[in-house]
Design a protein around this motif. Structure first.
Motif, short mmCIF file in Angstrom:
data_model
loop_
_atom_site.label_atom_id
_atom_site.label_comp_id
_atom_site.label_asym_id
_atom_site.label_seq_id
_atom_site.Cartn_x
_atom_site.Cartn_y
_atom_site.Cartn_z
N ALA A 1 0.83 -1.21 0.00
CA ALA A 1 0.00 0.00 0.00
C ALA A 1 0.87 1.25 0.00
CB ALA A 1 -0.93 -0.01 1.20
N ASP A 2 1.95 1.23 0.75
CA ASP A 2 2.86 2.38 0.77
C ASP A 2 3.52 2.58 -0.58
OD1 ASP A 2 2.17 2.61 3.42
OD2 ASP A 2 4.12 2.00 4.21
N ALA A 3 3.87 1.48 -1.25
CA ALA A 3 4.49 1.59 -2.57
C ALA A 3 3.51 2.17 -3.58
CB ALA A 3 4.98 0.22 -3.03
N ARG A 4 2.25 1.80 -3.49
CA ARG A 4 1.25 2.39 -4.38
C ARG A 4 1.08 3.88 -4.09
NH1 ARG A 4 -1.05 -2.85 -3.83
NH2 ARG A 4 -1.13 -3.87 -5.89
N TRP A 5 1.11 4.24 -2.82
CA TRP A 5 1.06 5.66 -2.47
C TRP A 5 2.23 6.39 -3.12
CZ3 TRP A 5 4.93 8.43 -0.17
CH2 TRP A 5 4.63 9.77 0.12
N ALA A 6 3.43 5.80 -3.06
CA ALA A 6 4.62 6.44 -3.61
C ALA A 6 4.48 6.65 -5.12
CB ALA A 6 5.86 5.60 -3.31
N LEU A 7 3.94 5.67 -5.83
CA LEU A 7 3.74 5.83 -7.27
C LEU A 7 2.76 6.96 -7.57
CD1 LEU A 7 3.62 2.08 -8.32
CD2 LEU A 7 5.42 3.72 -8.88
N ALA A 8 1.70 7.06 -6.77
CA ALA A 8 0.75 8.16 -6.97
C ALA A 8 1.40 9.50 -6.66
CB ALA A 8 -0.47 7.94 -6.08
N GLU A 9 2.24 9.53 -5.65
CA GLU A 9 2.92 10.78 -5.29
C GLU A 9 3.92 11.20 -6.37
OE1 GLU A 9 4.13 14.13 -2.95
OE2 GLU A 9 2.32 12.91 -3.12
N ILE A 10 4.61 10.24 -6.95
CA ILE A 10 5.53 10.54 -8.05
C ILE A 10 4.76 11.14 -9.23
CG2 ILE A 10 6.96 9.42 -9.83
CD1 ILE A 10 7.93 7.52 -7.55
N GLU A 11 3.61 10.58 -9.55
CA GLU A 11 2.81 11.14 -10.64
C GLU A 11 2.33 12.55 -10.29
OE1 GLU A 11 -1.27 10.30 -13.20
OE2 GLU A 11 -0.25 8.62 -12.22
N ARG A 12 1.95 12.77 -9.04
CA ARG A 12 1.50 14.11 -8.64
C ARG A 12 2.62 15.13 -8.81
NH1 ARG A 12 1.69 17.74 -4.72
NH2 ARG A 12 3.22 16.54 -3.51
N ARG A 13 3.85 14.73 -8.49
CA ARG A 13 4.98 15.67 -8.55
C ARG A 13 5.50 15.88 -9.97
NH1 ARG A 13 9.00 14.25 -3.42
NH2 ARG A 13 7.36 14.00 -1.83
N TYR A 14 5.56 14.80 -10.75
CA TYR A 14 6.29 14.86 -12.02
C TYR A 14 5.43 14.57 -13.25
CZ TYR A 14 10.03 14.30 -8.58
OH TYR A 14 10.85 14.43 -7.49
N GLY A 15 4.19 14.22 -13.06
CA GLY A 15 3.36 13.82 -14.18
C GLY A 15 3.54 12.35 -14.51
N LYS A 16 3.10 11.95 -15.68
CA LYS A 16 3.11 10.54 -16.07
C LYS A 16 4.47 10.14 -16.64
CE LYS A 16 -1.86 10.29 -16.90
NZ LYS A 16 -2.12 9.41 -15.74
N VAL A 17 5.45 10.08 -15.75
CA VAL A 17 6.80 9.66 -16.14
C VAL A 17 6.96 8.17 -15.91
CG1 VAL A 17 7.78 11.93 -15.67
CG2 VAL A 17 7.76 10.19 -13.86
N PRO A 18 7.84 7.50 -16.68
CA PRO A 18 8.09 6.08 -16.42
C PRO A 18 8.85 5.89 -15.12
CG PRO A 18 9.57 6.92 -18.11
CD PRO A 18 8.59 8.01 -17.83
#
Length: 223
Positions: free
Chosen positions: A81-98
């Protein structure tokens, strides 16, 4: 969602590129069950890896973050669950990056658990904990690297990661599993090789860099 003891996961400060075009997310180890705070010493090796990736990938727009979990243990998939949060946070900060995931031990299980998320292009497990029956279907289209010491007899055993890789190969042929001879769970004898191989792999999956010379897709043993 994150109510127990009011703790929240955190991302470390960004390392690497200022104009971010891709991200490497590092997931450290932990324990099977515990609601204690994560052990800071388990981040040490991944900090060495973060510095290597950040230095080599900065010009290609690659940034690196390390995830700090709410709890030390996997528990009921708290770490995933924390890893999924991190992926969502990365998208929030940087957009849809790989995103390339790198998980060590417990973090390896988390990395593989969330590898089917849309942003993820590759997943690396360093002595990953992959219990029998872990799903593999969501790895379709992902590139996969597993590094494991052949003497690892811990909960995250080499035998279990080999069985996982054999099943995963039916889903994605873009997989390598490399055994490091004479090494146990902490990969003390091959630490430098391990971080070099991981750096080569993640940069090849995120940039136009050539695949590393040692890589042979579909290979499950490498010495």
């Amino acid at each position: 969602m994150f109510t127990r003891q009011e703790r929240r996961p955190e991302l470390s400060e960004r390392q690497g590129a200022q104009e971010v075009r891709a991200v490497v997310l590092l997931l450290p180890g932990g324990s099977v069950k515990s609601h204690g705070r994560p052990w800071a010493f388990l981040e040490k090796g991944l900090r060495t890896l973060a510095a290597r990736i950040a230095e080599r990938g900065a010009d290609a727009g690659v940034a690196v973050h390390l995830l700090r979990y709410r709890y030390r243990g996997w528990n009921d998939a708290d770490t995933a669950a924390d890893a999924r949060w991190a992926l969502a946070e990365i998208e929030r900060r940087y957009g849809k990056v790989p995103v390339a995931l790198v998980g060590n031990s417990l973090g390896g299980r988390a990395a593989f658990a969330v590898a089917g998320e849309p942003a993820v292009v590759s997943v690396t497990g360093v002595a990953p904990w992959l219990p029998e029956g872990e799903p593999v279907e969501h790895l379709a289209g992902r590139r996969v690297l597993i590094l494991h010491g052949d003497k690892d007899r811990s909960t995250a055993s080499a035998a279990l990661s080999l069985a996982y890789a054999e099943r995963a190969r039916e889903i994605t042929p873009r997989i390598q599993r490399c055994e490091l001879p004479g090494d146990g769970h902490f990969l003390l004898k091959h630490a430098d090789d391990c971080w070099t191989m991981t750096t080569d792999f993640v940069l090849a999956t995120l940039t136009d860099a050539a695949p590393p010379a040692w890589a042979s897709e579909g290979e499950l043993q490498h010495r």
